[in-house]
Design an enzyme around this catalytic site. Structure first.
Site, PDB file in Angstrom:
ATOM      1  N   HIS A   1      55.947   7.058  13.419  1.00 33.64           N
ATOM      2  CA  HIS A   1      55.009   5.954  13.184  1.00 33.64           C
ATOM      3  C   HIS A   1      53.627   6.385  13.664  1.00 33.64           C
ATOM      4  O   HIS A   1      53.459   6.716  14.838  1.00 33.64           O
ATOM      5  CB  HIS A   1      55.509   4.744  13.962  1.00 33.64           C
ATOM      6  CG  HIS A   1      54.714   3.482  13.821  1.00 33.64           C
ATOM      7  ND1 HIS A   1      55.026   2.492  12.903  1.00 33.64           N
ATOM      8  CD2 HIS A   1      53.634   3.013  14.498  1.00 33.64           C
ATOM      9  CE1 HIS A   1      54.167   1.491  13.030  1.00 33.64           C
ATOM     10  NE2 HIS A   1      53.320   1.771  13.988  1.00 33.64           N
TER      11      HIS A   1
ATOM     12  N   MET B   1      54.136  -7.658  13.844  1.00 30.87           N
ATOM     13  CA  MET B   1      53.572  -7.239  15.122  1.00 30.87           C
ATOM     14  C   MET B   1      54.054  -8.165  16.244  1.00 30.87           C
ATOM     15  O   MET B   1      53.934  -9.400  16.143  1.00 30.87           O
ATOM     16  CB  MET B   1      52.036  -7.253  15.081  1.00 30.87           C
ATOM     17  CG  MET B   1      51.435  -6.287  14.094  1.00 30.87           C
ATOM     18  SD  MET B   1      51.921  -4.572  14.389  1.00 30.87           S
ATOM     19  CE  MET B   1      51.341  -4.311  16.062  1.00 30.87           C
TER      20      MET B   1
ATOM     21  N   HIS C   1      50.599   3.377   9.862  1.00 32.21           N
ATOM     22  CA  HIS C   1      50.288   1.960  10.121  1.00 32.21           C
ATOM     23  C   HIS C   1      48.767   1.828  10.187  1.00 32.21           C
ATOM     24  O   HIS C   1      48.151   2.172  11.196  1.00 32.21           O
ATOM     25  CB  HIS C   1      50.948   1.545  11.447  1.00 32.21           C
ATOM     26  CG  HIS C   1      50.671   0.134  11.855  1.00 32.21           C
ATOM     27  ND1 HIS C   1      50.920  -0.319  13.128  1.00 32.21           N
ATOM     28  CD2 HIS C   1      50.124  -0.907  11.176  1.00 32.21           C
ATOM     29  CE1 HIS C   1      50.548  -1.597  13.201  1.00 32.21           C
ATOM     30  NE2 HIS C   1      50.072  -1.973  12.033  1.00 32.21           N
TER      31      HIS C   1
ATOM     32  N   MET D   1      45.704   0.058  10.765  1.00 29.66           N
ATOM     33  CA  MET D   1      45.016  -1.074  11.383  1.00 29.66           C
ATOM     34  C   MET D   1      43.519  -0.851  11.160  1.00 29.66           C
ATOM     35  O   MET D   1      42.762  -0.598  12.094  1.00 29.66           O
ATOM     36  CB  MET D   1      45.372  -1.142  12.869  1.00 29.66           C
ATOM     37  CG  MET D   1      46.799  -1.607  13.119  1.00 29.66           C
ATOM     38  SD  MET D   1      47.435  -1.143  14.731  1.00 29.66           S
ATOM     39  CE  MET D   1      47.956   0.554  14.381  1.00 29.66           C
TER      40      MET D   1
ATOM     41  N   ASP E   1      57.038  -4.129  15.704  1.00 32.64           N
ATOM     42  CA  ASP E   1      56.107  -3.175  16.324  1.00 32.64           C
ATOM     43  C   ASP E   1      55.358  -3.785  17.502  1.00 32.64           C
ATOM     44  O   ASP E   1      54.592  -4.730  17.325  1.00 32.64           O
ATOM     45  CB  ASP E   1      55.101  -2.704  15.252  1.00 32.64           C
ATOM     46  CG  ASP E   1      54.224  -1.563  15.730  1.00 32.64           C
ATOM     47  OD1 ASP E   1      53.223  -1.272  15.047  1.00 32.64           O
ATOM     48  OD2 ASP E   1      54.557  -0.951  16.758  1.00 32.64           O
ATOM     49  N   GLY E   2      55.602  -3.209  18.693  1.00 37.65           N
ATOM     50  CA  GLY E   2      54.857  -3.633  19.867  1.00 37.65           C
ATOM     51  C   GLY E   2      55.755  -4.144  20.973  1.00 37.65           C
ATOM     52  O   GLY E   2      56.456  -5.131  20.824  1.00 37.65           O
ATOM     53  N   GLY E   3      55.788  -3.390  22.085  1.00 35.18           N
ATOM     54  CA  GLY E   3      56.561  -3.828  23.244  1.00 35.18           C
ATOM     55  C   GLY E   3      58.062  -3.703  23.081  1.00 35.18           C
ATOM     56  O   GLY E   3      58.827  -4.318  23.835  1.00 35.18           O
TER      57      GLY E   3
ATOM     58  N   GLY F   1      49.044   0.762  22.932  1.00 38.01           N
ATOM     59  CA  GLY F   1      50.467   0.849  23.274  1.00 38.01           C
ATOM     60  C   GLY F   1      50.662   0.302  24.682  1.00 38.01           C
ATOM     61  O   GLY F   1      49.689  -0.012  25.379  1.00 38.01           O
ATOM     62  N   GLY F   2      51.910   0.126  25.086  1.00 37.21           N
ATOM     63  CA  GLY F   2      52.197  -0.272  26.462  1.00 37.21           C
ATOM     64  C   GLY F   2      51.998  -1.746  26.779  1.00 37.21           C
ATOM     65  O   GLY F   2      52.011  -2.128  27.949  1.00 37.21           O
TER      66      GLY F   2
ATOM     67  N   GLY G   1      46.224  -2.687  18.827  1.00 36.26           N
ATOM     68  CA  GLY G   1      45.095  -2.003  19.445  1.00 36.26           C
ATOM     69  C   GLY G   1      45.488  -1.027  20.534  1.00 36.26           C
ATOM     70  O   GLY G   1      44.819  -0.019  20.743  1.00 36.26           O
TER      71      GLY G   1
ATOM     72  N   GLY H   1      57.032   3.024  21.272  1.00 37.24           N
ATOM     73  CA  GLY H   1      56.006   3.953  21.733  1.00 37.24           C
ATOM     74  C   GLY H   1      56.201   4.303  23.190  1.00 37.24           C
ATOM     75  O   GLY H   1      56.900   5.273  23.536  1.00 37.24           O
ATOM     76  N   SER H   2      55.640   3.493  24.086  1.00 36.95           N
ATOM     77  CA  SER H   2      55.735   3.777  25.523  1.00 36.95           C
ATOM     78  C   SER H   2      57.182   3.746  25.992  1.00 36.95           C
ATOM     79  O   SER H   2      57.540   4.463  26.931  1.00 36.95           O
ATOM     80  CB  SER H   2      54.895   2.764  26.310  1.00 36.95           C
ATOM     81  OG  SER H   2      55.221   1.443  25.936  1.00 36.95           O
TER      82      SER H   2
ATOM     83  N   SER I   1      56.535   5.787  17.751  1.00 36.30           N
ATOM     84  CA  SER I   1      55.082   5.640  17.674  1.00 36.30           C
ATOM     85  C   SER I   1      54.442   6.727  18.521  1.00 36.30           C
ATOM     86  O   SER I   1      54.579   6.725  19.748  1.00 36.30           O
ATOM     87  CB  SER I   1      54.646   4.273  18.184  1.00 36.30           C
ATOM     88  OG  SER I   1      53.251   4.303  18.494  1.00 36.30           O
TER      89      SER I   1
ATOM     90  N   ASP J   1      49.810   5.364  14.262  1.00 38.51           N
ATOM     91  CA  ASP J   1      48.933   4.209  14.424  1.00 38.51           C
ATOM     92  C   ASP J   1      47.485   4.589  14.172  1.00 38.51           C
ATOM     93  O   ASP J   1      46.875   5.279  14.986  1.00 38.51           O
ATOM     94  CB  ASP J   1      49.093   3.621  15.829  1.00 38.51           C
ATOM     95  CG  ASP J   1      50.424   2.917  15.995  1.00 38.51           C
ATOM     96  OD1 ASP J   1      51.209   3.333  16.874  1.00 38.51           O
ATOM     97  OD2 ASP J   1      50.679   1.985  15.208  1.00 38.51           O
TER      98      ASP J   1
ATOM     99  N   MET K   1      43.699   3.475  13.733  1.00 42.91           N
ATOM    100  CA  MET K   1      42.802   2.376  14.119  1.00 42.91           C
ATOM    101  C   MET K   1      41.348   2.797  13.874  1.00 42.91           C
ATOM    102  O   MET K   1      40.990   3.931  14.165  1.00 42.91           O
ATOM    103  CB  MET K   1      43.020   2.020  15.588  1.00 42.91           C
ATOM    104  CG  MET K   1      44.473   1.629  15.903  1.00 42.91           C
ATOM    105  SD  MET K   1      44.713   1.236  17.630  1.00 42.91           S
ATOM    106  CE  MET K   1      46.494   1.088  17.708  1.00 42.91           C
TER     107      MET K   1
HETATM  108  C1  DX5 Z   1      49.908  -1.203  18.578  1.00 48.77           C
HETATM  109  C2  DX5 Z   1      50.637  -0.241  17.673  1.00 48.77           C
HETATM  110  C3  DX5 Z   1      52.057   0.055  18.130  1.00 48.77           C
HETATM  111  C4  DX5 Z   1      52.138   0.651  19.529  1.00 48.77           C
HETATM  112  C5  DX5 Z   1      53.574   0.698  19.993  1.00 48.77           C
HETATM  113  O1  DX5 Z   1      48.748  -1.649  17.976  1.00 48.77           O
HETATM  114  O2  DX5 Z   1      50.664  -0.703  16.336  1.00 48.77           O
HETATM  115  O3  DX5 Z   1      52.695   0.901  17.183  1.00 48.77           O
HETATM  116  O4  DX5 Z   1      51.602   1.915  19.570  1.00 48.77           O
HETATM  117  O5  DX5 Z   1      53.629   1.095  21.334  1.00 48.77           O
HETATM  118  P1  DX5 Z   1      54.504   0.281  22.395  1.00 48.77           P
HETATM  119  O6  DX5 Z   1      55.946   0.479  21.958  1.00 48.77           O
HETATM  120  O7  DX5 Z   1      54.210   0.961  23.696  1.00 48.77           O
HETATM  121  O8  DX5 Z   1      54.087  -1.135  22.353  1.00 48.77           O
HETATM  122 ZN    ZN Z   2      52.003   0.483  14.987  1.00 44.20          ZN
END
Ligand code: DX5
Ligand code: ZN
Length: 228
Positions: A35, A139, A68, A70, A177-179, A146-147, A144, A199-200, A10, A37, A39
């Site tokens: 990936h 999800m 992705h 959103m 996706d997420g964390g 990352g991190g 919304g 991501g992070s 991501s 993101d 938004m």
């Molecule tokens: C959040 C995104 C994720 C996010 C992932 O809304 O859809 O793709 O960037 O980042 P981490 O891995 O840091 O949660």
């Molecule tokens: Zn995403």
């Protein structure tokens, strides 16, 4: 039966002042896809990237681009993200649009559709579409940012969806996706996730991402070996 873990980078957590180089870093590190993101400040309370950004980094790699979305109006943007070089375009089941029309718009644009659901959205909402899409993105954070920390409460829903896909004999990978990080990727994969978005957990590392990607893949596989 879930496949081998795939690592999807991501880039939301990358250094945007040199996004192309950051894509190169992930590719050189051995990830399986990129990936993006997207938004709109409406479906989620953040504004990130449009088709122009996807098009700008597209020439950096032949790896698949997973966009992705959103956004509240995926129908209006599916073709533009297709033109920008996305390979798989993921929209959310929660948006106020007919999923069948969004799937058709993505397929008409010559791309593969994916559908996503938020942590609080029940599995039942995506059951009508499992045989129409090429990725089911679950999800594990509220979208919304990352991190954010991984929401373990979503694990039973992942197992439920994995069971339903297997019961139907569908060849449909589940994305998580997420964390997703070194200490959560094992559970995410064991529950049924194959495409693991990081991501992070990736871009918090400077320099060569190879060792981080290898460690993430190993941590996912470790649970496979433990279960056989
Ligand atoms: C959040 C995104 C994720 C996010 C992932 O809304 O859809 O793709 O960037 O980042 P981490 O891995 O840091 O949660
Ligand atoms: Zn995403």
């Amino acid at each position: 039966m879930r496949g081998a873990p795939q690592i999807s980078a991501s880039i939301l957590n990358a250094d945007f002042s040199r996004l192309g180089d950051e894509v190169d870093r992930a590719v050189a590190g051995g990830v399986d896809s990129i990936h993006l993101d997207v938004m709109d400040g409406h479906f989620v309370d953040n504004l990130t990237m449009g088709p122009v950004v996807a098009a700008a980094v597209r020439p950096r790699t032949h790896l698949p681009f997973h966009s992705h979305l959103m956004i509240s109006n995926p129908l209006a943007y599916a073709e533009r993200f297709a033109d920008a070089g996305s390979d798989l375009i993921i929209f959310h089941v929660e948006v106020d649009a007919d999923p069948a029309r969004v799937i058709e718009a993505i397929e008409t644009a010559g791309k593969r559709p994916g559908i996503a659901l938020n942590p609080e959205t029940p599995a039942e909402s995506v059951l009508p579409w499992l045989d129409r899409v090429d990725l089911l993105l679950v999800m594990t954070v509220h979208p919304g940012w990352g991190g954010q920390p991984f929401l373990r409460d979503v694990l039973p829903k992942i197992r439920q969806l994995r069971g339903e896909i297997d019961r139907r004999g569908l060849d449909l990978p589940i994305g998580i996706d997420g964390g997703v990080k070194i200490d959560t990727i094992g559970d995410a994969h064991a529950a049924g996730g194959e495409v693991l978005v990081v991501g992070s957990g990736l871009y918090s590392t400077d320099g060569d991402l190879g060792p981080t990607v290898a460690a993430l893949r190993e941590a996912a596989r470790a649970r496979d070996n433990a279960e056989t």
